[in-house]
Design a protein around this motif. Structure first.
Motif, PDB file in Angstrom:
ATOM      1  N   ILE A 351      46.193 -19.336 -41.536  1.00 16.30           N
ATOM      2  CA  ILE A 351      47.503 -19.615 -40.920  1.00 16.30           C
ATOM      3  C   ILE A 351      48.289 -18.327 -40.754  1.00 16.30           C
ATOM      4  N   ASN A 352      48.289 -17.495 -41.799  1.00 18.67           N
ATOM      5  CA  ASN A 352      48.986 -16.204 -41.716  1.00 18.67           C
ATOM      6  C   ASN A 352      48.362 -15.305 -40.660  1.00 18.67           C
ATOM      7  N   ASP A 353      47.022 -15.274 -40.626  1.00 12.10           N
ATOM      8  CA  ASP A 353      46.337 -14.391 -39.682  1.00 12.10           C
ATOM      9  C   ASP A 353      46.504 -14.852 -38.239  1.00 12.10           C
ATOM     10  N   GLN A 354      46.483 -16.169 -38.029  1.00 12.84           N
ATOM     11  CA  GLN A 354      46.525 -16.694 -36.670  1.00 12.84           C
ATOM     12  C   GLN A 354      47.941 -16.819 -36.111  1.00 12.84           C
ATOM     13  N   PHE A 355      48.877 -17.260 -36.966  1.00  7.97           N
ATOM     14  CA  PHE A 355      50.236 -17.536 -36.483  1.00  7.97           C
ATOM     15  C   PHE A 355      51.297 -16.567 -37.023  1.00  7.97           C
ATOM     16  N   GLY A 356      50.920 -15.737 -37.978  1.00  5.87           N
ATOM     17  CA  GLY A 356      51.869 -14.775 -38.523  1.00  5.87           C
ATOM     18  C   GLY A 356      52.450 -15.227 -39.855  1.00  5.87           C
ATOM     19  N   HIS A 357      53.013 -14.273 -40.595  1.00  2.51           N
ATOM     20  CA  HIS A 357      53.543 -14.577 -41.928  1.00  2.51           C
ATOM     21  C   HIS A 357      54.792 -15.439 -41.872  1.00  2.51           C
ATOM     22  N   THR A 358      55.530 -15.363 -40.777  1.00  2.00           N
ATOM     23  CA  THR A 358      56.702 -16.238 -40.657  1.00  2.00           C
ATOM     24  C   THR A 358      56.271 -17.689 -40.621  1.00  2.00           C
ATOM     25  N   ALA A 359      55.186 -17.971 -39.877  1.00  2.00           N
ATOM     26  CA  ALA A 359      54.649 -19.327 -39.845  1.00  2.00           C
ATOM     27  C   ALA A 359      54.117 -19.727 -41.221  1.00  2.00           C
ATOM     28  N   GLY A 360      53.517 -18.764 -41.916  1.00  2.00           N
ATOM     29  CA  GLY A 360      53.024 -19.058 -43.267  1.00  2.00           C
ATOM     30  C   GLY A 360      54.152 -19.412 -44.216  1.00  2.00           C
ATOM     31  N   ASP A 361      55.255 -18.647 -44.158  1.00  2.00           N
ATOM     32  CA  ASP A 361      56.416 -18.961 -44.997  1.00  2.00           C
ATOM     33  C   ASP A 361      56.978 -20.328 -44.647  1.00  2.00           C
ATOM     34  N   SER A 362      57.032 -20.626 -43.348  1.00  2.00           N
ATOM     35  CA  SER A 362      57.531 -21.932 -42.915  1.00  2.00           C
ATOM     36  C   SER A 362      56.652 -23.049 -43.449  1.00  2.00           C
ATOM     37  N   ALA A 363      55.338 -22.823 -43.466  1.00  2.00           N
ATOM     38  CA  ALA A 363      54.408 -23.828 -43.987  1.00  2.00           C
ATOM     39  C   ALA A 363      54.653 -24.090 -45.468  1.00  2.00           C
ATOM     40  N   LEU A 364      54.913 -23.043 -46.227  1.00  2.00           N
ATOM     41  CA  LEU A 364      55.186 -23.207 -47.660  1.00  2.00           C
ATOM     42  C   LEU A 364      56.449 -24.030 -47.878  1.00  2.00           C
ATOM     43  N   VAL A 365      57.480 -23.764 -47.096  1.00  2.00           N
ATOM     44  CA  VAL A 365      58.730 -24.514 -47.208  1.00  2.00           C
ATOM     45  C   VAL A 365      58.502 -25.973 -46.861  1.00  2.00           C
ATOM     46  N   LEU A 366      57.737 -26.226 -45.780  1.00  2.00           N
ATOM     47  CA  LEU A 366      57.469 -27.607 -45.356  1.00  2.00           C
ATOM     48  C   LEU A 366      56.669 -28.362 -46.406  1.00  2.00           C
ATOM     49  N   VAL A 367      55.724 -27.684 -47.035  1.00  2.00           N
ATOM     50  CA  VAL A 367      54.933 -28.309 -48.104  1.00  2.00           C
ATOM     51  C   VAL A 367      55.824 -28.694 -49.279  1.00  2.00           C
ATOM     52  N   ALA A 368      56.690 -27.765 -49.692  1.00  2.00           N
ATOM     53  CA  ALA A 368      57.591 -28.054 -50.808  1.00  2.00           C
ATOM     54  C   ALA A 368      58.493 -29.242 -50.489  1.00  2.00           C
ATOM     55  N   GLU A 369      58.985 -29.311 -49.250  1.00  2.00           N
ATOM     56  CA  GLU A 369      59.853 -30.417 -48.868  1.00  2.00           C
ATOM     57  C   GLU A 369      59.085 -31.733 -48.815  1.00  2.00           C
ATOM     58  N   ALA A 370      57.875 -31.710 -48.249  1.00  2.00           N
ATOM     59  CA  ALA A 370      57.087 -32.929 -48.135  1.00  2.00           C
ATOM     60  C   ALA A 370      56.679 -33.466 -49.505  1.00  2.00           C
ATOM     61  N   ILE A 371      56.268 -32.590 -50.392  1.00  3.59           N
ATOM     62  CA  ILE A 371      55.877 -33.010 -51.744  1.00  3.59           C
ATOM     63  C   ILE A 371      57.097 -33.503 -52.519  1.00  3.59           C
ATOM     64  N   GLY A 372      58.222 -32.773 -52.388  1.00  2.00           N
ATOM     65  CA  GLY A 372      59.422 -33.128 -53.136  1.00  2.00           C
ATOM     66  C   GLY A 372      59.949 -34.508 -52.802  1.00  2.00           C
ATOM     67  N   LYS A 373      59.749 -34.971 -51.548  1.00  2.00           N
ATOM     68  CA  LYS A 373      60.244 -36.295 -51.156  1.00  2.00           C
ATOM     69  C   LYS A 373      59.543 -37.421 -51.896  1.00  2.00           C
ATOM     70  N   GLY A 374      58.311 -37.196 -52.339  1.00  2.00           N
ATOM     71  CA  GLY A 374      57.548 -38.264 -52.978  1.00  2.00           C
ATOM     72  C   GLY A 374      57.547 -38.210 -54.493  1.00  2.00           C
ATOM     73  N   LEU A 375      58.506 -37.501 -55.094  1.00  5.23           N
ATOM     74  CA  LEU A 375      58.518 -37.327 -56.544  1.00  5.23           C
ATOM     75  C   LEU A 375      59.663 -38.087 -57.199  1.00  5.23           C
ATOM     76  N   ARG A 376      59.463 -38.351 -58.481  1.00  2.00           N
ATOM     77  CA  ARG A 376      60.541 -38.920 -59.293  1.00  2.00           C
ATOM     78  C   ARG A 376      61.479 -37.805 -59.750  1.00  2.00           C
ATOM     79  N   GLN A 377      62.641 -38.207 -60.260  1.00  2.00           N
ATOM     80  CA  GLN A 377      63.607 -37.214 -60.737  1.00  2.00           C
ATOM     81  C   GLN A 377      63.082 -36.462 -61.954  1.00  2.00           C
ATOM     82  N   SER A 378      62.231 -37.120 -62.740  1.00  2.00           N
ATOM     83  CA  SER A 378      61.695 -36.494 -63.960  1.00  2.00           C
ATOM     84  C   SER A 378      60.522 -35.571 -63.681  1.00  2.00           C
ATOM     85  N   ASP A 379      59.929 -35.652 -62.484  1.00  4.60           N
ATOM     86  CA  ASP A 379      58.801 -34.789 -62.157  1.00  4.60           C
ATOM     87  C   ASP A 379      59.285 -33.365 -61.900  1.00  4.60           C
ATOM     88  N   LEU A 380      58.413 -32.395 -62.143  1.00  7.85           N
ATOM     89  CA  LEU A 380      58.778 -30.989 -61.987  1.00  7.85           C
ATOM     90  C   LEU A 380      57.792 -30.320 -61.053  1.00  7.85           C
TER      91      LEU A 380
END
Length: 470
Positions: A351-380
């Protein structure tokens, strides 16, 4: 032009006010024009020199009229130019040094900046007093013996005006000034329009206490009574800790002005030095008090940086491991299961090589947001580094943890890299932390499961049961 005229008019008005409160020839209880000069040189630099020089020249002619010295206009002009040069040189040098020190300092060095201001402001006032008295003596306006006797009260009056009023004048001179630079070390001397009524009440209480203290000093003329003014640092600190820097500076200006007025009107000139030092000490203490909210804000920012990942805003690696140890102890105390997930983004390097590091950073943020939506308040949720994440599930055994991992894996498949047609996927390693296993060992087992998932073709969930259940 309007700003220059206002600066000149204010300087002369403040100078005339100081003359009304002189307790020795050419020595006032406090000299606010010194604070205005210092602030003007800080904000305007050399552009303020002609204005202050002109004011000094006018003040010299005005002194001749007030004291009926009857000097020739040539002598007065000569004295005024020398006096203006001494005044400008002293305060410009101090302001220039202070500005250089502030620019070289970090925002968390605010106490150092305040200390530098107090030292350089005091030294500038001392230099102005020494040079000023020598100018007056050299031009024949005063005797040399008189110069030796008035330099100290001159210095204390200038120092009080500089220390107390410079921050207020910084706020007034920099208000809507387009060229002002952000070099104040974290302090904001801009006017605040919030909660004006509360501030006025505090100001009224402080002024009333000062008035009562001064009336008592006039009634009972003992030196011990005059020292009671130092207790008024308490209401001033109250204002400092609850109001903006500009309002705190305004409160100090009101305090110093009212003190000077009462000293003059109640004939407390015998204790003038006590009140001058009180003004300086209370103001210096208040400025260090101003640093507390700024330092608290900086500490909060540093704590935020330490606790969370700067990019994804999930828990940082260090904070995750610290919290995990605490949760592990709690789970064992209450004999509850606890599980750990380790996962990363499949083919993240591509992803970094094909679309650039900005796209890679965006992917990390999107992953954190997508995972965070499916968690309980007690999960870390935390980021271990790169594209690898950690997820702690208190109260969850291995079977439910594996179900959670599968649900999250499916959620990741719906995440698309911004401005591309590439959808993400992830590989998961899942373990239930054993009763006598430390967290580091559990993490290594989960990491091994993640490695198996990646070797098996990625976009999969692999788990490992505790040894006693195998």
């Amino acid at each position: 032009m309007l700003r220059s005229l206002m600066l000149a008019g204010s300087w002369l008005l403040l100078w005339r006010l100081a003359v009304l409160m002189e307790y020795a020839p050419h020595a006032s209880i406090w000299f606010p024009s010194a604070g205005l000069s210092f602030a003007a040189f800080l904000i305007l630099g050399l552009r303020a020199v002609p204005i202050v020089m002109l004011c000094s020249l006018i003040a010299t002619f005005w002194v001749d009229d007030l004291y009926a010295m009857h000097q020739t206009w040539t002598q007065l002009a000569y004295t005024g130019v020398l006096f203006g040069a001494a005044h400008c040189f002293s305060y410009y040098c101090g302001a220039k040094l202070l500005k250089q020190l502030v620019r070289r300092s970090f925002s968390d060095a605010l106490p150092k900046i305040i200390l530098s201001f107090l030292i350089l402001g005091s030294l500038s006032a001392l230099l102005a007093a020494l040079l000023g008295t020598q100018v007056l003596a050299g031009s024949g306006l005063i005797e040399q013996q008189e110069a030796a006797s008035i330099w100290l009260p001159w210095w204390i009056g200038d120092m009080a005006g500089t220390i107390v009023l410079t921050p207020l004048f910084i706020g007034l001179l920099s208000w809507r000034y387009p060229l002002i630079e952000g070099w104040l070390g974290g302090l904001d001397f801009q006017q605040s329009g919030q909660g004006l009524y509360g501030f006025l009440v505090k100001l009224l209480i402080s002024s009333s206490l000062l008035t009562l203290t001064m009336l008592l000093a006039a009634q009972f003329r003992y030196s011990e009574v005059s020292f009671a003014v130092f207790f008024l640092i308490i209401p001033q600190m109250w204002i400092v800790y609850t109001e903006s820097a500009f309002r705190a500076s305004l409160s100090l200006a009101v305090f110093s002005t009212l003190t000077a007025v009462w000293v003059a009107s109640l004939s407390l000139m015998d204790y003038a030095l006590v009140y001058q030092f009180a003004i300086c000490v209370i103001s210096a203490s208040a400025y260090f008090g101003l640093a507390v909210p700024v330092l608290a804000a900086h500490n909060a920012q540093l704590r935020e940086l330490a606790l969370s990942d700067g990019l994804t805003k999930v828990a940082s690696r260090q904070y995750f491991f610290e919290r995990a140890e605490q949760e592990l102890l709690r789970a064992r105390r209450y004999q509850q299961p606890i599980s750990l997930l380790v996962f990363d983004i499949d083919h993240f390097k591509q992803i970094n090589d094909q679309f650039g590091h900005t796209a890679g950073d965006s992917a990390l943020v999107l992953v954190a947001e997508a995972i965070g939506k499916g968690l309980r308040q007690s999960d870390l949720l935390g980021r271990f580094g790169g594209d690898e994440f950690l997820l702690l599930l208190p109260g969850i055994d291995l079977d439910k943890a594996s179900e959670t991992a599968e649900r999250l894996r499916q959620a990741l498949r719906g995440v698309k890299v911004a401005d591309t047609r590439h959808f993400l996927s992830g590989s998961f390693g899942v373990v239930q932390i054993e009763r006598h296993e430390d967290f580091q060992d559990a993490f290594e087992r989960a990491d091994e499961c993640l490695l198996k998932a990646k070797k098996a073709g990625r976009d999969q969930v692999f788990s490992s049961r505790p040894a006693e259940q195998r």
